[in-house]
Write a protein that holds these residues in place. Structure first.
Motif, PDB file in Angstrom:
ATOM      1  N   UNK A 161       0.751  -1.335  -0.109  1.00 45.43           N
ATOM      2  CA  UNK A 161      -0.122  -0.106  -0.041  1.00 45.43           C
ATOM      3  C   UNK A 161       0.679   1.169   0.081  1.00 45.43           C
ATOM      4  N   UNK A 162       0.354   2.054  -0.808  1.00 48.41           N
ATOM      5  CA  UNK A 162       1.324   3.406  -0.772  1.00 48.41           C
ATOM      6  C   UNK A 162       0.191   4.664  -0.274  1.00 48.41           C
ATOM      7  N   UNK A 163      -1.128   4.436  -0.459  1.00 47.21           N
ATOM      8  CA  UNK A 163      -1.957   5.556   0.041  1.00 47.21           C
ATOM      9  C   UNK A 163      -3.377   4.901   0.110  1.00 47.21           C
ATOM     10  N   UNK A 177     -10.103   3.928  -0.210  1.00 45.26           N
ATOM     11  CA  UNK A 177      -9.430   2.886  -1.199  1.00 45.26           C
ATOM     12  C   UNK A 177      -8.050   2.951  -1.157  1.00 45.26           C
ATOM     13  N   UNK A 178      -7.600   1.536  -1.083  1.00 48.87           N
ATOM     14  CA  UNK A 178      -6.080   1.327  -0.770  1.00 48.87           C
ATOM     15  C   UNK A 178      -5.368   1.196  -2.202  1.00 48.87           C
ATOM     16  N   UNK A 179      -4.655   2.236  -2.552  1.00 47.32           N
ATOM     17  CA  UNK A 179      -3.769   2.297  -3.694  1.00 47.32           C
ATOM     18  C   UNK A 179      -2.241   1.866  -3.353  1.00 47.32           C
ATOM     19  N   UNK A 180      -1.726   1.019  -4.189  1.00 53.20           N
ATOM     20  CA  UNK A 180      -0.492   0.400  -4.086  1.00 53.20           C
ATOM     21  C   UNK A 180       0.510   0.991  -4.697  1.00 53.20           C
ATOM     22  N   UNK A 181       1.648   0.891  -4.348  1.00 56.70           N
ATOM     23  CA  UNK A 181       2.877   1.371  -5.282  1.00 56.70           C
ATOM     24  C   UNK A 181       2.715   1.017  -6.564  1.00 56.70           C
ATOM     25  N   UNK A 182       2.338  -0.036  -7.114  1.00 52.51           N
ATOM     26  CA  UNK A 182       2.081  -0.468  -8.714  1.00 52.51           C
ATOM     27  C   UNK A 182       1.187   0.323  -9.038  1.00 52.51           C
ATOM     28  N   UNK A 183      -0.042   0.593  -8.253  1.00 55.64           N
ATOM     29  CA  UNK A 183      -1.152   1.122  -8.760  1.00 55.64           C
ATOM     30  C   UNK A 183      -0.882   2.580  -9.288  1.00 55.64           C
ATOM     31  N   UNK A 184      -0.151   3.399  -8.548  1.00 51.88           N
ATOM     32  CA  UNK A 184       0.246   4.729  -8.859  1.00 51.88           C
ATOM     33  C   UNK A 184       1.408   4.778  -9.844  1.00 51.88           C
ATOM     34  N   UNK A 185       2.034   3.984  -9.740  1.00 54.44           N
ATOM     35  CA  UNK A 185       3.292   3.833 -11.078  1.00 54.44           C
ATOM     36  C   UNK A 185       2.353   3.609 -12.297  1.00 54.44           C
ATOM     37  N   UNK A 186       1.631   2.727 -12.278  1.00 51.98           N
ATOM     38  CA  UNK A 186       0.923   2.228 -13.675  1.00 51.98           C
ATOM     39  C   UNK A 186       0.108   3.063 -14.103  1.00 51.98           C
ATOM     40  N   UNK A 187      -0.678   3.941 -13.344  1.00 53.65           N
ATOM     41  CA  UNK A 187      -1.388   5.189 -13.786  1.00 53.65           C
ATOM     42  C   UNK A 187      -0.613   6.092 -14.166  1.00 53.65           C
ATOM     43  N   UNK A 366      -7.987  -2.520  -2.709  1.00 55.89           N
ATOM     44  CA  UNK A 366      -9.323  -2.958  -1.893  1.00 55.89           C
ATOM     45  C   UNK A 366      -9.904  -1.619  -0.880  1.00 55.89           C
ATOM     46  N   UNK A 367     -11.095  -1.872  -0.096  1.00 58.02           N
ATOM     47  CA  UNK A 367     -11.240  -0.763   0.690  1.00 58.02           C
ATOM     48  C   UNK A 367     -10.718  -1.168   2.086  1.00 58.02           C
ATOM     49  N   UNK A 368     -10.097  -0.213   2.882  1.00 57.40           N
ATOM     50  CA  UNK A 368      -9.425  -0.341   3.939  1.00 57.40           C
ATOM     51  C   UNK A 368     -10.243  -0.974   5.016  1.00 57.40           C
ATOM     52  N   UNK A 369     -10.129  -1.922   5.583  1.00 59.29           N
ATOM     53  CA  UNK A 369     -10.766  -2.473   6.833  1.00 59.29           C
ATOM     54  C   UNK A 369     -12.199  -2.737   6.236  1.00 59.29           C
ATOM     55  N   UNK A 370     -12.396  -3.175   4.992  1.00 59.27           N
ATOM     56  CA  UNK A 370     -13.922  -3.479   4.744  1.00 59.27           C
ATOM     57  C   UNK A 370     -13.770  -4.540   3.607  1.00 59.27           C
ATOM     58  N   UNK A 371     -13.427  -5.743   4.227  1.00 57.61           N
ATOM     59  CA  UNK A 371     -13.195  -6.861   3.237  1.00 57.61           C
ATOM     60  C   UNK A 371     -14.611  -7.217   2.648  1.00 57.61           C
ATOM     61  N   UNK A 373     -17.134  -5.250   1.360  1.00 58.89           N
ATOM     62  CA  UNK A 373     -17.194  -4.253   0.574  1.00 58.89           C
ATOM     63  C   UNK A 373     -16.361  -4.518  -0.595  1.00 58.89           C
ATOM     64  N   UNK A 374     -14.935  -4.802  -0.216  1.00 65.15           N
ATOM     65  CA  UNK A 374     -13.878  -5.281  -1.216  1.00 65.15           C
ATOM     66  C   UNK A 374     -14.349  -6.510  -2.205  1.00 65.15           C
ATOM     67  N   UNK A 375     -14.809  -7.505  -1.507  1.00 64.53           N
ATOM     68  CA  UNK A 375     -15.308  -8.714  -2.278  1.00 64.53           C
ATOM     69  C   UNK A 375     -16.419  -8.172  -3.319  1.00 64.53           C
ATOM     70  N   UNK A 376     -17.384  -7.594  -2.735  1.00 63.32           N
ATOM     71  CA  UNK A 376     -18.510  -6.953  -3.802  1.00 63.32           C
ATOM     72  C   UNK A 376     -18.143  -6.265  -4.904  1.00 63.32           C
ATOM     73  N   UNK A 377     -16.823  -5.547  -4.694  1.00 67.53           N
ATOM     74  CA  UNK A 377     -16.525  -4.512  -5.611  1.00 67.53           C
ATOM     75  C   UNK A 377     -15.707  -5.173  -6.920  1.00 67.53           C
ATOM     76  N   UNK A 378     -15.532  -6.590  -6.838  1.00 66.39           N
ATOM     77  CA  UNK A 378     -15.016  -7.374  -7.955  1.00 66.39           C
ATOM     78  C   UNK A 378     -15.884  -8.279  -8.398  1.00 66.39           C
ATOM     79  N   UNK A 379     -15.523  -8.821  -9.503  1.00 63.81           N
ATOM     80  CA  UNK A 379     -16.138 -10.052 -10.034  1.00 63.81           C
ATOM     81  C   UNK A 379     -15.334 -11.262  -9.772  1.00 63.81           C
ATOM     82  N   UNK A 380     -15.901 -12.504 -10.015  1.00 68.67           N
ATOM     83  CA  UNK A 380     -15.260 -13.677  -9.636  1.00 68.67           C
ATOM     84  C   UNK A 380     -13.978 -13.854 -10.255  1.00 68.67           C
TER      85      UNK A 380
END
Length: 507
Positions: A161-163, A177-187, A366-371, A373-380
């Motif tokens: 996690x970066x932010x 919303x937990x954004x990783x170092x990879x997320x911010x690098x790739x965007x 994913x969403x910080x501390x909300x497993x 909500x995170x699961x619901x935000x993604x398809x299988x």
């Protein structure tokens, strides 16, 4: 140890471009060497106060070099940066500070009173004000000047996690919303590829860096490429026009409102805009009147679509296709993919409206501390479910059809009705409420509250705004309150907000 994330960027730039202007702010210039040295010292200040890998470092402040220095310092330590919207009310700030579990808070002094409830309720062990501070409590500027130089190297991977960027949720509580170092690098890489960012660019940042678009798609690509960022504390159209001419600005990012305000300013016609090459606009589609005003000056826009969860870019429409594909938000970014699914999750043919789903290395963790909500935000199969409706045309260009989440975008700020509705429901005499966006010439759209009342109750706009003032950021307060006998509802009892929007948009 090896830092593979944002934490090594400035050290690399210090080696490659030590004397290149990195940030220009308030008439002063920082080279990449000075910028990197300052971030190193901020990291030393935070480390001395016990901040390390995984700790959250919150920041409340206007655009400044310190904002970016704290972010890169946190990245060096493997800490997690939490930028907070300066327009939030005290209860909103408290939620972010407590929910994020922030251990340190750096903030401009003028926000101290508003932040203190969150400091007292949360886990914050260190509070540092920007500037010099006072003798008994030195500010960041003094602490940095006294800090030991030297680059801190923590063991950081791109998946770390970066932010944490907070986005208002449909249930009324902002989600991190937990954004990783990879997320911010790739965007940032998506922007460099799709917007042709080059090292000779001079980019004017007039939008707040606490917005993920300004940070992820504005500042970071410029720094990664070794270009120059002209940073403004706030936006004033006449000053922005002056800076374009003064610094030979080549890149400008904004929302339709800011572009309209510049075009309406008396200095518009006499400002030299000949250096401008790249204009990016987000938040909502660029109205035709703004397209016309800028095309008359030989300028065209890159437009796009995205959200906090995609860091935020998902698609972009190139200037060359602005007219041919007017109304579209463009093609998926270079390293991103978009598809359309029906209510069962099956893919639909081109031209068919369905839910927009997104995948790519820029999609959040994913969403910080909300497993749940995170699961619901993604398809299988791992695609992010945007909650927005749209379709792809025959050429693969995305068009937005509707917003499932009913989000209102006012002047580039996201407003989620549920958050406002929950508080309005507490007002004595109100029996029902729906908040919808109504078109506005200046802000794109503004929130209106449509309410039903209990018998004998007397509620008006002033009463509603007075109740909300201090609980919500002022841009979220309804600009008008309309009393109706009944709210239109579906057979299941849900308010038909599309009907309300259509009704009041035509008034």
């Amino acid at each position: 140890m090896h830092n593979k994330g944002l934490g090594f960027w400035l050290a690399k730039r210090r080696l490659r471009n030590p004397d290149k202007p990195a940030v220009i702010f308030d008439g002063a210039q920082l080279t990449y060497r000075q910028f990197a040295d300052a971030a190193d010292r901020v990291a030393a200040v935070l480390a001395h106060r016990g901040i390390g890998k995984g700790d959250a470092v919150a920041y409340i402040g206007e655009n400044s070099p310190q904002f970016l220095q704290v972010m890169f310092a946190a990245a060096q330590l493997g800490a997690v940066f939490v930028p907070i919207n300066t327009r939030l009310a005290a209860p909103e700030m408290q939620h972010v500070l407590v929910d994020s579990g922030a251990r340190a808070l750096v903030l401009d002094p003028e926000f101290l009173d508003r932040a203190m409830p969150g400091v007292e309720a949360g886990r914050i062990a260190q509070v540092i004000v920007t500037g010099e501070g006072v003798p008994e409590s030195p500010g960041l500027a003094r602490l940095v000047a006294e800090a030991t130089a030297g680059h801190t190297v923590a063991d950081v991977d791109l998946d770390d996690p970066a932010a944490i960027i907070y986005t208002s949720g449909t249930t009324g509580r902002p989600k991190g919303a937990v954004l990783t170092h990879g997320n911010l690098t790739w965007v940032a890489l998506n922007c460099i590829v799709d917007y042709d960012v080059v090292s000779t660019d001079v980019s004017l940042m007039i939008s707040p860096l606490f917005h993920v678009a300004s940070l992820g798609m504005g500042a970071l690509p410029v720094i990664l490429k070794g270009a120059t960022l002209v940073l403004e504390k706030g936006f004033e159209p006449g000053r922005a026009l002056g800076l374009i001419q003064q610094h030979g600005i080549t890149m400008l990012s904004g929302v339709p409102t800011t572009y309209q305000m510049m075009a309406d300013h008396p200095d518009w016609a006499r400002t030299d805009l000949s250096t401008l090459q790249k204009l990016t606009c987000g938040g909502s589609a660029v109205p035709t009147r703004i397209l016309n005003a800028y095309e008359e000056r030989g300028l065209s826009f890159s437009q796009g679509y995205g959200m906090t969860e995609t860091s935020p870019g998902a698609t972009s429409l190139s200037p060359a296709m602005t007219r041919e594909k007017q109304g579209s938000v463009g093609l998926p970014h270079f390293f991103t993919e978009v598809r359309i699914a029906d209510e069962h999750g099956d893919m639909v043919p081109r031209g068919t409206v369905g839910e927009i789903e997104i995948t790519g290395p820029n999609v959040f963790l994913g969403y910080h501390g909300l497993p749940e909500a995170t699961a619901e935000a993604f398809t299988d199969d791992g695609w992010f479910r945007s909650g927005d409706l749209g379709y792809l045309d025959a050429d693969g260009y995305l068009y937005i059809a509707d917003r499932l989440k009913d989000m209102i975008i006012s002047g580039g700020e996201n407003i989620y009705p549920a958050e406002v509705e929950n508080l309005i429901s507490d007002i004595e005499g109100i029996s029902g409420v729906a908040v919808v966006g109504v078109p506005d010439d200046r802000w794109g759209e503004v929130p209106w509250a449509v309410v039903t009342l209990k018998e004998g109750a007397d509620v008006d706009t002033e009463k509603v705004r007075s109740h909300l003032d201090g609980l919500l950021a002022r841009y979220k307060l309804p600009k008008n309150v309309v009393v109706v006998e009944d709210l239109p509802r579906t057979a299941s009892g849900k308010v038909r907000k599309a009907d309300l929007r259509a009704r009041f948009s035509s008034d």
